[in-house]
Design a protein around this motif. Structure first.
Motif, PDB file in Angstrom:
ATOM      1  N   PHE A   5       0.841  -1.199   0.000  1.00 24.64           N
ATOM      2  CA  PHE A   5       0.000   0.000   0.000  1.00 24.64           C
ATOM      3  C   PHE A   5       0.873   1.246   0.000  1.00 24.64           C
ATOM      4  CE2 PHE A   5      -1.970   3.372   2.574  1.00 24.64           C
ATOM      5  CZ  PHE A   5      -2.981   3.705   1.708  1.00 24.64           C
ATOM      6  N   PHE A  68      -4.792   7.132  -5.316  1.00 22.86           N
ATOM      7  CA  PHE A  68      -5.776   6.480  -4.457  1.00 22.86           C
ATOM      8  C   PHE A  68      -5.912   5.011  -4.834  1.00 22.86           C
ATOM      9  CE2 PHE A  68      -7.553  10.856  -3.863  1.00 22.86           C
ATOM     10  CZ  PHE A  68      -7.386  10.910  -2.501  1.00 22.86           C
ATOM     11  N   SER A  69      -4.805   4.271  -4.846  1.00 24.73           N
ATOM     12  CA  SER A  69      -4.800   2.847  -5.188  1.00 24.73           C
ATOM     13  C   SER A  69      -5.519   2.585  -6.513  1.00 24.73           C
ATOM     14  CB  SER A  69      -5.454   2.010  -4.089  1.00 24.73           C
ATOM     15  OG  SER A  69      -5.004   2.415  -2.832  1.00 24.73           O
ATOM     16  N   MET A  71      -7.726   4.231  -8.123  1.00 25.72           N
ATOM     17  CA  MET A  71      -9.161   4.501  -8.212  1.00 25.72           C
ATOM     18  C   MET A  71      -9.437   5.824  -8.885  1.00 25.72           C
ATOM     19  SD  MET A  71     -10.912   3.203  -4.838  1.00 25.72           S
ATOM     20  CE  MET A  71     -10.751   1.524  -4.327  1.00 25.72           C
ATOM     21  N   ILE A 135     -20.012   5.620  -6.981  1.00 28.27           N
ATOM     22  CA  ILE A 135     -20.234   6.570  -5.884  1.00 28.27           C
ATOM     23  C   ILE A 135     -20.374   7.987  -6.435  1.00 28.27           C
ATOM     24  CG2 ILE A 135     -19.166   7.586  -3.847  1.00 28.27           C
ATOM     25  CD1 ILE A 135     -18.647   5.015  -2.824  1.00 28.27           C
ATOM     26  N   LEU A 139     -23.632  10.342  -5.870  1.00 27.94           N
ATOM     27  CA  LEU A 139     -23.502  11.680  -5.307  1.00 27.94           C
ATOM     28  C   LEU A 139     -24.220  12.690  -6.205  1.00 27.94           C
ATOM     29  CD1 LEU A 139     -22.242  13.216  -3.040  1.00 27.94           C
ATOM     30  CD2 LEU A 139     -20.095  13.304  -4.270  1.00 27.94           C
TER      31      LEU A 139
ATOM     32  N   PHE B 140      -9.431   1.699   5.251  1.00 24.53           N
ATOM     33  CA  PHE B 140      -8.678   2.924   5.513  1.00 24.53           C
ATOM     34  C   PHE B 140      -7.378   3.011   4.735  1.00 24.53           C
ATOM     35  CE2 PHE B 140     -11.540   2.699   9.088  1.00 24.53           C
ATOM     36  CZ  PHE B 140     -12.045   3.974   9.063  1.00 24.53           C
ATOM     37  N   THR B 141      -7.127   2.024   3.860  1.00 19.25           N
ATOM     38  CA  THR B 141      -5.937   2.151   3.004  1.00 19.25           C
ATOM     39  C   THR B 141      -6.365   2.208   1.538  1.00 19.25           C
ATOM     40  OG1 THR B 141      -5.704  -0.236   3.075  1.00 19.25           O
ATOM     41  CG2 THR B 141      -4.339   1.032   4.595  1.00 19.25           C
ATOM     42  N   ASP B 142      -6.602   1.046   0.946  1.00 15.82           N
ATOM     43  CA  ASP B 142      -6.896   1.014  -0.485  1.00 15.82           C
ATOM     44  C   ASP B 142      -8.233   1.653  -0.826  1.00 15.82           C
ATOM     45  OD1 ASP B 142      -4.587  -0.110  -1.238  1.00 15.82           O
ATOM     46  OD2 ASP B 142      -5.302  -2.180  -1.211  1.00 15.82           O
ATOM     47  N   TYR B 143      -9.196   1.538   0.063  1.00 10.69           N
ATOM     48  CA  TYR B 143     -10.535   2.012  -0.282  1.00 10.69           C
ATOM     49  C   TYR B 143     -10.885   3.316   0.419  1.00 10.69           C
ATOM     50  CZ  TYR B 143     -11.216  -2.311  -2.731  1.00 10.69           C
ATOM     51  OH  TYR B 143     -11.086  -3.326  -3.633  1.00 10.69           O
ATOM     52  N   TYR B 145     -10.638   6.313  -0.622  1.00 10.45           N
ATOM     53  CA  TYR B 145     -11.270   7.296  -1.516  1.00 10.45           C
ATOM     54  C   TYR B 145     -12.790   7.092  -1.594  1.00 10.45           C
ATOM     55  CZ  TYR B 145     -12.080   9.759  -5.970  1.00 10.45           C
ATOM     56  OH  TYR B 145     -12.566  10.565  -6.962  1.00 10.45           O
ATOM     57  N   PRO B 146     -13.274   5.880  -1.975  1.00  9.41           N
ATOM     58  CA  PRO B 146     -14.740   5.704  -1.951  1.00  9.41           C
ATOM     59  C   PRO B 146     -15.330   5.823  -0.558  1.00  9.41           C
ATOM     60  CG  PRO B 146     -13.651   3.667  -2.584  1.00  9.41           C
ATOM     61  CD  PRO B 146     -12.602   4.711  -2.544  1.00  9.41           C
ATOM     62  N   LEU B 149     -15.802   9.430   0.084  1.00 12.01           N
ATOM     63  CA  LEU B 149     -16.873   9.934  -0.783  1.00 12.01           C
ATOM     64  C   LEU B 149     -18.241   9.506  -0.260  1.00 12.01           C
ATOM     65  CD1 LEU B 149     -15.444   9.457  -4.347  1.00 12.01           C
ATOM     66  CD2 LEU B 149     -16.120  11.586  -3.288  1.00 12.01           C
ATOM     67  N   ALA B 150     -18.289   8.282   0.286  1.00 14.58           N
ATOM     68  CA  ALA B 150     -19.560   7.806   0.831  1.00 14.58           C
ATOM     69  C   ALA B 150     -20.021   8.727   1.953  1.00 14.58           C
ATOM     70  CB  ALA B 150     -19.417   6.378   1.334  1.00 14.58           C
ATOM     71  N   ILE B 152     -19.580  11.894   2.032  1.00 14.10           N
ATOM     72  CA  ILE B 152     -20.194  13.082   1.410  1.00 14.10           C
ATOM     73  C   ILE B 152     -21.587  12.737   0.886  1.00 14.10           C
ATOM     74  CG2 ILE B 152     -19.932  14.843  -0.378  1.00 14.10           C
ATOM     75  CD1 ILE B 152     -16.977  14.626  -0.042  1.00 14.10           C
ATOM     76  N   VAL B 153     -21.763  11.505   0.384  1.00 13.89           N
ATOM     77  CA  VAL B 153     -23.101  11.080  -0.047  1.00 13.89           C
ATOM     78  C   VAL B 153     -24.070  11.153   1.131  1.00 13.89           C
ATOM     79  CG1 VAL B 153     -24.465   9.164  -0.929  1.00 13.89           C
ATOM     80  CG2 VAL B 153     -22.234   9.608  -1.893  1.00 13.89           C
ATOM     81  N   LEU B 155     -23.727  13.096   3.692  1.00 16.66           N
ATOM     82  CA  LEU B 155     -23.932  14.516   3.981  1.00 16.66           C
ATOM     83  C   LEU B 155     -25.034  15.087   3.085  1.00 16.66           C
ATOM     84  CD1 LEU B 155     -22.846  17.046   5.499  1.00 16.66           C
ATOM     85  CD2 LEU B 155     -21.397  17.453   3.545  1.00 16.66           C
ATOM     86  N   VAL B 156     -24.992  14.696   1.803  1.00 19.89           N
ATOM     87  CA  VAL B 156     -26.041  15.143   0.879  1.00 19.89           C
ATOM     88  C   VAL B 156     -27.401  14.657   1.359  1.00 19.89           C
ATOM     89  CG1 VAL B 156     -26.956  14.866  -1.454  1.00 19.89           C
ATOM     90  CG2 VAL B 156     -24.553  15.345  -1.130  1.00 19.89           C
TER      91      VAL B 156
END
Lengths: 491, 203
Positions: A5, A68-69, A71, A135, A139, B140-143, B145-146, B149-150, B152-153, B155-156
């Motif tokens: 990672f 971001f890995s 992504m 995602i 959003l 908390f490492t590879d994922y 980013y999503p 973002l989730a 923020i979803v 939050l919306v």
């Protein structure tokens, strides 16, 4: 998996991070503002978008960088589409301000939701992973559902929001199911990895095609192509015009990016399968969109059906990329699709902007009759509307003509002569309802004699929008070469 | 048949039947309770796959929190189910035909040929492997980013819910002490100068 990672490089995602931060700041600041100070929120939203544009422009180096890995991808295509996105959202904000203030909809949530939708679109544009696409799409969609229902006292808007929500959820389900099948076949969610796995022949073709069907259905839903178009007229008609303007412009850029990332970047080896599906949808969209638009008396509904026809044209270019084993039409076809989307967004902004210009407190200028005799009320804006309608109809030397021309050229190059002829015939049908608006403006007596009361900034931007449609029509190479360059550097 | 396979088929059958019940039940409360049953069985299937954290999370979050809240909403809203069902028989032939066709086509692909146990072997899991730990690390490492973002979803979702439901009513008789204290004499009394008038019928 955990051993290798790497801490993500945040530099390529700087615009997204800045926007996410500013969304929180604006949300907090807006809490302490009285209704009379709402212009501060508006100003902050504008400056956020300008800041995003500056960051995107400054960090655009033409390199394709994954972070971001794997992504998130930052390439020239993403930078170009994002700049267009900020631009169209800013135009939307300028056009919609007076309309929202007059109806008491000018609340802080509007600005925050528009920015959240923008963030979603940016995520979609920069997605290199099926999860980020999904995602980002959610959003965007969730913000749009809420925006459609922003006028709570209008039962029509609430109904439109409900329809949009139910059908959008169904489309998301289809898309997600397709993605899960593709994951099942290839064993990876990364778009690059999917392409690699298919190229090596390790993925099961039957399962892939099965997933592809659902994926294309989901995409068609979001684009609004026939037979997944039912929501478009109702939502465009029911939503407050300022929100319709937003739905009809910027999200088309994101939907295009999503289509490109999924089908071209990820499933390019499956082009023979998805090109046939796109062909059917393109032909049906062009036919149904143009025919149904004739019968409309409401201009928002008319433009909704015209949007369906325009998306059909865009699909026409996307299905012309690969002929047999020959791939050198690829850049040409995809860049003409991109040019078409950019041109459509520009025209759509202008046309809905004109509806907003003629609307005022307590009065919605949404019927075709409201355009009657516009020439006598304001010759200049009648001319702007005429330019926009001519351009939408594809009459030479406006931007819409070159967009249609390059798409048809790409289709003919790929050997789809019959479909190109079919598309031209239906554009002629389409010219009827666009020219009807021009006829109403110039040859009929006005039914509504009220003076046009719009703020100066809206008049200036709307005029510039009309001039741009005419000017880029005379110099089509300006945007076309940008589209081609962005695509060549990002493929 | 192995015992695990038997348990899988048992759970799967109950789950499908419960899911069917969700959409066919006349009473919305029954539908919500059937959904709870479907969630329980899904959690059971996840347990068979050694995904114990997901199974517990599904029960705690969906069954424990979401569905209970949903039941309250259903009970309070008093939905008229008969009006919702209008036209059900009218649309059934077309809808049923399309649905059956799709199920038929999908079963050709989704059968054992491509998704059977032979084609997708379950991965070897070393002893002492913690699913929860792995999930936490990946999230908390590879994922990351999503994952962010989730948020923020969500939050919306919050913003939209507040926007659509919070109404500041204009007709409430709320008192504002600060306004009351700030009141000046001129806000209350208006002195009008007018000519002197004689009393009617006086003298």
């Amino acid at each position: 998996m955990l051993q290798n990672f790497v801490v993500p490089d945040l530099y390529p995602a700087a615009p997204e991070l800045f926007l996410a931060l500013m969304i929180c700041v604006i949300l907090l600041v807006d809490l302490f503002l009285a209704q009379s100070r709402r212009w501060i929120t508006s100003l902050m939203t504008m400056s956020t978008l300008i800041g995003c544009a500056a960051i995107t422009y400054a960090t655009a180096d033409g390199q394709s960088v994954l972070t971001f890995s794997n992504m998130f991808v930052d390439d020239l295509l993403a930078d170009f589409l994002k700049l267009m996105l900020y631009f169209s959202v800013m135009v939307v904000l300028v056009y919609s301000r007076d309309y929202l203030v007059a109806r008491g909809l000018d609340r802080g949530e509007f600005y925050v939701l528009v920015l959240c939708a923008t963030l979603g679109m940016m995520v979609m544009i920069s997605a290199a992973h099926l999860l980020s696409i999904y995602i980002g799409l959610e959003l965007l969609s969730l913000s749009l559902y809420a925006l459609v229902a922003i006028d709570r006292d209008s039962s029509r808007a609430t109904e439109a929001a409900m329809k949009y929500f139910v059908l959008g959820a169904l489309a998301s389900g289809l898309l997600l199911y397709g993605m899960s099948m593709i994951y099942g076949a290839t064993g990876t969610l990364e778009i690059g990895g999917i392409a690699q796995s298919i190229a090596m022949g390790s993925a099961n073709k039957t399962v892939l095609v099965f997933g592809l069907v659902f994926l294309v259905s989901g995409i068609a839903f979001k684009l609004g192509a026939v037979p997944f178009h039912m929501w478009i007229p109702d939502v465009y008609h029911g939503a407050p015009t300022a929100i319709t303007l937003f739905i009809a412009s910027a999200p088309k850029l994101a939907a295009f990016a999503m289509t490109l990332r999924l089908l071209v970047y990820g499933l390019f080896e499956m082009a023979h399968h998805w090109q046939v599906m796109l062909m059917i949808m393109a032909v049906l969209s062009i036919a149904l969109g143009n025919l149904a638009a004739i019968a409309q008396t409401n201009i928002k509904r008319m433009l909704a059906y015209s949007a369906i026809a325009h998306m059909g044209f865009m699909l026409l270019a996307l299905m012309s990329g690969v002929v047999g084993e020959d791939r050198h039409f690829m850049i040409n076809a995809y860049s003409s699709a991109m040019y078409y989307v950019v041109a459509y967004v520009l025209m759509s902004l202008g046309s809905f902007g004109m509806i907003l210009l003629l609307s005022r407190a307590g009065y919605e200028a949404e019927n075709l009759e409201d355009f009657k005799g516009l020439n006598r009320r304001s010759p200049w804006f009648a001319a702007v509307m005429m330019i926009l309608m001519f351009s939408m109809a594809g009459i030479p030397f406006f931007i819409g003509f070159f967009a249609k021309f390059s798409v048809l050229l790409a289709a003919v190059d790929a050997g789809h002569v019959a479909i190109a002829v079919f598309a031209v015939m239906f554009s002629l049908v389409g010219a009827f309802y666009y020219l009807r608006v021009v006829k109403l403006m110039y040859f009929d007596a006005p039914t509504d004699a009220a003076p046009i009361t719009a703020s100066l900034d809206m008049r200036i931007v709307l005029s510039a929008n009309g001039v741009a449609v005419a000017l880029f029509g005379m110099f089509p190479q300006a945007i076309m070469s940008l589209c081609t360059y962005a695509l060549v550097r990002s493929m | 048949m192995e015992f695990k396979t038997f348990v899988f088929y048992l759970l799967a059958t109950i789950m499908v039947l419960a899911a069917l019940r969700v959409i066919t039940a006349r009473n919305p409360v029954h539908a919500a309770l059937s959904l709870v049953l479907a969630f329980f069985n899904a959690a059971g299937i996840w347990l068979l796959l050694h995904a114990e954290f997901l199974a517990i999370a599904l029960i705690m979050i969906y069954v424990g929190a979401v569905m209970v809240l949903f039941l309250f909403v259903v009970m309070m809203l008093d939905i008229n189910i008969d009006r919702l069902r209008q036209g059900f028989w009218h649309y059934l032939p077309v809808g049923g035909l399309v649905g059956l066709l799709m199920v038929g086509e999908m079963s050709v692909v989704l059968g054992g040929n491509y998704f059977g146990l032979e084609s997708i072997a379950p991965p070897d899991i070393p002893g002492g492997f913690s699913n929860t730990k792995m999930l936490g690390r990946l999230l908390f490492t590879d994922y990351v980013y999503p994952f962010e973002l989730a948020s923020i979803v969500l939050l919306v979702g919050i913003i939209a819910a507040v926007m659509l439901t919070l109404r500041s009513r204009k007709d409430t008789k709320a008192m504002h002490p600060s306004d009351q204290l700030k009141v000046q004499r001129k806000d209350r009394i208006r002195i009008v100068s007018m000519p002197v008038e004689k009393k009617e019928g006086g003298e």
